[in-house]
Design an enzyme around this catalytic site. Structure first.
Site, mmCIF file in Angstrom:
data_model
loop_
_atom_site.group_PDB
_atom_site.id
_atom_site.type_symbol
_atom_site.label_atom_id
_atom_site.label_comp_id
_atom_site.label_asym_id
_atom_site.label_seq_id
_atom_site.Cartn_x
_atom_site.Cartn_y
_atom_site.Cartn_z
ATOM 1 N N ASN A 153 -35.422 -0.769 -7.594
ATOM 2 C CA ASN A 153 -35.458 -2.097 -6.990
ATOM 3 C C ASN A 153 -36.849 -2.393 -6.432
ATOM 4 O O ASN A 153 -37.383 -3.489 -6.612
ATOM 5 C CB ASN A 153 -34.388 -2.199 -5.893
ATOM 6 N N LYS A 194 -29.045 -3.678 0.742
ATOM 7 C CA LYS A 194 -30.381 -3.071 0.899
ATOM 8 C C LYS A 194 -31.166 -3.116 -0.409
ATOM 9 O O LYS A 194 -32.408 -3.080 -0.400
ATOM 10 C CB LYS A 194 -30.280 -1.642 1.452
ATOM 11 N N ALA A 239 -32.215 10.141 -6.671
ATOM 12 C CA ALA A 239 -31.851 11.223 -7.592
ATOM 13 C C ALA A 239 -33.049 12.137 -7.871
ATOM 14 O O ALA A 239 -32.892 13.356 -7.980
ATOM 15 C CB ALA A 239 -31.341 10.622 -8.896
ATOM 16 N N SER A 281 -30.798 8.474 -0.704
ATOM 17 C CA SER A 281 -30.748 9.605 -1.643
ATOM 18 C C SER A 281 -31.249 9.198 -3.019
ATOM 19 O O SER A 281 -30.475 8.701 -3.837
ATOM 20 C CB SER A 281 -29.300 10.086 -1.751
ATOM 21 N N SER A 295 -29.605 9.111 -14.027
ATOM 22 C CA SER A 295 -30.286 9.881 -12.988
ATOM 23 C C SER A 295 -29.346 10.325 -11.870
ATOM 24 O O SER A 295 -29.368 11.487 -11.465
ATOM 25 C CB SER A 295 -31.482 9.105 -12.445
ATOM 26 N N GLU A 309 -29.854 -2.850 -9.434
ATOM 27 C CA GLU A 309 -28.651 -3.522 -8.929
ATOM 28 C C GLU A 309 -28.978 -4.720 -8.045
ATOM 29 O O GLU A 309 -28.191 -5.660 -7.940
ATOM 30 C CB GLU A 309 -27.793 -2.530 -8.136
HETATM 31 N N1 LIG Z 1 -30.647 6.872 -9.104
HETATM 32 C C1 LIG Z 1 -30.439 7.024 -7.788
HETATM 33 O O1 LIG Z 1 -31.241 7.650 -7.080
HETATM 34 C C2 LIG Z 1 -29.220 6.455 -7.157
HETATM 35 C C3 LIG Z 1 -28.401 5.573 -7.826
HETATM 36 N N2 LIG Z 1 -27.301 5.051 -7.199
HETATM 37 C C4 LIG Z 1 -26.416 4.135 -7.891
HETATM 38 O O2 LIG Z 1 -25.801 4.807 -8.983
HETATM 39 C C5 LIG Z 1 -25.456 3.877 -10.002
HETATM 40 C C6 LIG Z 1 -25.995 4.416 -11.326
HETATM 41 O O3 LIG Z 1 -27.397 4.367 -11.236
HETATM 42 P P1 LIG Z 1 -28.389 5.393 -11.932
HETATM 43 O O4 LIG Z 1 -27.782 6.687 -12.261
HETATM 44 O O5 LIG Z 1 -29.587 5.405 -11.087
HETATM 45 O O6 LIG Z 1 -28.711 4.599 -13.267
HETATM 46 P P2 LIG Z 1 -29.446 5.145 -14.552
HETATM 47 O O7 LIG Z 1 -30.061 3.969 -15.212
HETATM 48 O O8 LIG Z 1 -30.313 6.292 -14.203
HETATM 49 O O9 LIG Z 1 -28.260 5.681 -15.462
HETATM 50 C C7 LIG Z 1 -27.204 4.850 -15.851
HETATM 51 C C8 LIG Z 1 -26.306 5.680 -16.752
HETATM 52 O O10 LIG Z 1 -25.094 4.982 -16.960
HETATM 53 C C9 LIG Z 1 -24.766 5.122 -18.347
HETATM 54 N N3 LIG Z 1 -23.819 4.083 -18.696
HETATM 55 C C10 LIG Z 1 -24.019 2.753 -18.755
HETATM 56 N N4 LIG Z 1 -22.868 2.148 -19.098
HETATM 57 C C11 LIG Z 1 -21.940 3.115 -19.254
HETATM 58 C C12 LIG Z 1 -20.569 3.115 -19.595
HETATM 59 N N5 LIG Z 1 -19.932 1.980 -19.860
HETATM 60 N N6 LIG Z 1 -19.936 4.295 -19.653
HETATM 61 C C13 LIG Z 1 -20.581 5.444 -19.384
HETATM 62 N N7 LIG Z 1 -21.871 5.516 -19.053
HETATM 63 C C14 LIG Z 1 -22.544 4.354 -18.990
HETATM 64 C C15 LIG Z 1 -26.105 5.050 -19.047
HETATM 65 O O11 LIG Z 1 -26.010 5.532 -20.366
HETATM 66 C C16 LIG Z 1 -26.921 5.953 -18.131
HETATM 67 O O12 LIG Z 1 -26.697 7.293 -18.466
HETATM 68 C C17 LIG Z 1 -26.069 2.529 -9.572
HETATM 69 O O13 LIG Z 1 -25.075 1.744 -8.984
HETATM 70 C C18 LIG Z 1 -27.105 2.926 -8.514
HETATM 71 O O14 LIG Z 1 -27.302 1.921 -7.542
HETATM 72 C C19 LIG Z 1 -26.963 5.399 -5.929
HETATM 73 C C20 LIG Z 1 -27.735 6.276 -5.228
HETATM 74 C C21 LIG Z 1 -28.915 6.881 -5.782
HETATM 75 O O1 LIG Z 2 -29.787 3.767 -3.762
HETATM 76 C C1 LIG Z 2 -30.776 4.391 -4.008
HETATM 77 C C2 LIG Z 2 -31.345 5.354 -3.041
HETATM 78 O O2 LIG Z 2 -30.488 5.595 -1.955
HETATM 79 C C3 LIG Z 2 -31.461 4.187 -5.319
HETATM 80 O O3 LIG Z 2 -32.202 3.019 -5.276
HETATM 81 P P1 LIG Z 2 -32.725 2.322 -6.619
HETATM 82 O O4 LIG Z 2 -31.496 1.885 -7.377
HETATM 83 O O5 LIG Z 2 -33.564 1.177 -6.141
HETATM 84 O O6 LIG Z 2 -33.525 3.333 -7.379
#
Ligand SMILES: NC(=O)C1=CN([C@@H]2O[C@H](COP(=O)(O)OP(=O)(O)OC[C@H]3O[C@@H](n4cnc5c(N)ncnc54)[C@H](O)[C@@H]3O)[C@@H](O)[C@H]2O)C=CC1
Ligand SMILES: O=C(CO)COP(=O)(O)O
Length: 335
Positions: A256, A191, A140, A138, A10, A281
């Site tokens: 979370n 957080k 996604a 933020s 995402s 996380e």
């Molecule tokens: N989703 C959000 O709104 C936000 C997420 N984050 C942070 O971004 C990070 C990623 O989270 P999301 O995108 O939300 O998770 P998600 O669950 O939506 O996507 C995770 C992605 O990582 C991929 N992945 C896992 N292991 C991998 C590897 N070894 N190599 C390449 N790709 C791999 C998965 O296939 C998947 O596409 C986390 O640390 C989260 O806290 C930060 C701000 C906003």
């Molecule tokens: O960090 C985030 C928003 O700023 C995303 O939070 P979540 O990982 O709980 O979806």
């Protein structure tokens, strides 16, 4: 500019759209063939965004080499547990100096380092420019819909922070700069634990008063912990502090929060802890902070982290844990 984006989840997709809107070349690296095909063939990412049609210029591949080739920036948008191993794979592929932009929120799986330290422990000054973290309130799900959002480009190096600020900023995505890497990264991790607690109290049926109290006391707790690590207190009044805390504690988009909600509703965490596959996380971060505070004499109390730890790792009843939080000795708000 070419931006190599790690992950096809995402946050990778949301930020890819921002960069694509800004006219940059984006290529996502994924390990999930369904997500890669969705992006390349159907121009969507159905697993995360049911109704969003993506631009054809947003492309994905399973080749790390192809993703990294000629990239000026590498954006980390995979869960923290996979960051170190992925950087180790990238290391031999780097031909020119690149800027690594971290957008993951949590700690390294092996060392419990925060993300910028993790990056610098794998890649040297000869291989990369100063590290930047992109952190702020933020989700996604909203960024991909171009809903107005403000975040921080955080770096010890002002020039690189400004460079990344310019790279991402546009009419719906406003980026500020900050130099408090420690404060922002510990805040962004902490957080998530408070957001789990926020979900739990919602799942138990408590109201707005409860959430406001949790967010306020959560901010107090996370800023005390951050300052022990070297953070500036004022960072906790900004986007990477209170901003990120409020959005994650209050939004149904937060995984979370969702995790906590499920636990609150089911009255125990065991089922969630054994079956969850979503990125959440806060679960591991809770243990890292709890164990760190337990094994040091920091002189601070972390009652919310301790409470979430009891629920997640001791399978304690959320209802009883909340009751014991409320029944602690009365004290001054400043403590
Ligand atoms: N989703 C959000 O709104 C936000 C997420 N984050 C942070 O971004 C990070 C990623 O989270 P999301 O995108 O939300 O998770 P998600 O669950 O939506 O996507 C995770 C992605 O990582 C991929 N992945 C896992 N292991 C991998 C590897 N070894 N190599 C390449 N790709 C791999 C998965 O296939 C998947 O596409 C986390 O640390 C989260 O806290 C930060 C701000 C906003
Ligand atoms: O960090 C985030 C928003 O700023 C995303 O939070 P979540 O990982 O709980 O979806």
């Amino acid at each position: 500019m070419k931006v190599a984006i790690l992950g096809t989840g995402s946050w990778a997709t949301g930020l890819a759209r921002v960069l694509n809107d800004n006219g940059h070349q984006v290529m996502l690296y994924g390990i999930n063939p369904d997500e890669i095909d969705d992006i390349n063939i159907r121009h969507c990412n159905y697993k995360y965004f049911k109704d969003v049609q993506l631009e054809e210029t947003i492309v994905a591949t399973s080749s790390l080499e192809m993703t990294i080739k000629d990239a000026h920036y590498i954006l980390i948008t995979i869960p923290t547990q996979f960051v170190r191993e992925t950087l180790q794979k990238i290391k031999p592929l780097l031909k020119e100096k690149v800027t690594i932009i971290n957008a993951a929120k949590g700690f390294d799986m092996n060392t419990n380092m925060r993300m910028s330290d993790t990056i610098r422990s794998v890649l040297t000054e000869d291989e990369i420019n100063p590290v930047v973290s992109l952190i702020g309130p933020s989700h996604a799900e909203e960024v991909v819909e171009r809903i107005l959002t403000a975040v921080c480009s955080v770096s010890l190096d002002e020039t690189t922070a400004k460079d990344v600020q310019k790279l991402f900023s546009n009419h719906y995505f406003r980026v500020y700069t900050s130099n408090d890497e420690i404060g922002a990264e510990y805040g962004a991790a902490y957080k998530n634990v408070i957001a789990v607690a926020s979900g739990v109290i919602a799942g138990l049926g408590y109201g707005d008063n409860t959430r406001a109290a949790l967010i306020t006391r959560g901010l107090h707790e996370m800023s005390l912990y951050g300052m022990i690590k070297g953070a500036k207190q004022e960072t906790y009044f900004g986007l990477t502090g209170i901003g990120d805390l409020v959005v994650t504690c209050s939004s149904v988009h937060s995984r979370n929060f969702q995790a906590g909600y499920e636990i609150g509703q089911s009255h125990r965490a065991l089922d969630f802890m054994t079956h969850n596959t979503k990125t959440c996380e806060g679960v591991r971060t809770c243990k890292v902070i709890h164990d760190d505070v337990m094994s040091h004499d920091y002189g601070i109390e972390t009652p919310i982290v301790d409470a979430v730890y009891e629920v997640l790792y001791k399978n304690a009843s959320p209802q009883e844990v909340v009751a014991s939080l409320m029944n602690r000795d009365l004290k001054s708000e400043q403590l």
